[in-house]
Enzyme design. Structure first.
Site: not given
Ligand code: ZN
Length: 210
Positions: A79, A98, A100, A161
């Site tokens: 990413e 980032h 999840h 996501h």
């Protein structure tokens, strides 16, 4: 290049990554973390496939604002284009995280925005956490969509996501990440009690007199 500064920042990223792992915001090798090198057009990012729980400072990869690797043995995180796009768009942002986390990610799957229903969460996320429609991980389309949305928000959900948060320090970006997951948990509990009914942003602003 100021090697001392780079090493100190690497150590902070590693420490923050371990905390994300310890708090359950990332599992296995998922998620990524990066921080801008102050005064330079570069940033440090977690390598692809590395687990945040046992990251080492010298494993981090140095990248330019176009996402090209400048230095590092390992491959950059998948990413990286998102991180580069955010640093180009937001000069104030010094770190990007980032993850999840299960509850916040579920809100993205359910196409349900996360709202700051509790006063402290409202102070941190006064405009809530919007959802960016699904694009393939690592794609240019996803990086562009995030770049557009992040102009007005410090936290966003990626549909089906995960989430992204930004901050003026790596610690702030990590804390905000945890608070987005907390907001999602509070909202989920509230919805269970009310049969799905929650205040909208306009009602919250009125209630909190903001
Ligand atoms: Zn991801």
């Amino acid at each position: 290049m100021d090697e001392k500064l780079i090493y100190e920042l690497s150590e902070r990223i590693v420490k923050a990554g371990k905390e994300l792992y310890a708090r359950g915001l990332v599992k296995g090798a998922s998620g990524n973390i990066s921080a801008r090198i102050p005064g330079a057009n570069t940033f440090l990012i977690k390598p692809s496939g590395a687990c945040m729980g046992n990251l080492k400072p010298d494993e981090l990869v140095l990248v330019d604002l176009q996402g090209n690797k400048i230095r590092g043995e390992l491959n950059v995180s998948m990413e990286t284009p998102i991180h580069a796009a955010i640093y180009r768009a937001r000069k104030d942002v010094q770190a990007v995280v980032h993850t999840h986390p299960p509850t916040a990610t579920a809100f993205g799957i359910a196409k349900n925005e996360i709202l700051p229903l509790q006063i402290e969460l409202f102070m941190l996320l006064p405009n809530g956490v919007p959802i960016i429609p699904f694009e393939a991980p690592g794609s240019r389309a996803l990086a562009e969509a995030v770049q557009k949305k992040i102009a007005d928000y410090d936290a966003v959900i990626l549909e089906n996501h995960g989430i992204i948060t930004v901050g003026t320090t790596v610690e702030a970006a990590c804390n905000l990440n945890e608070m987005v997951e907390e907001a999602a948990k509070v909202q989920l509990s509230t919805m269970m009690l009310t049969g799905g009914r929650v205040m909208n942003l306009a009602e919250l602003k009125k209630k909190f007199k903001m």
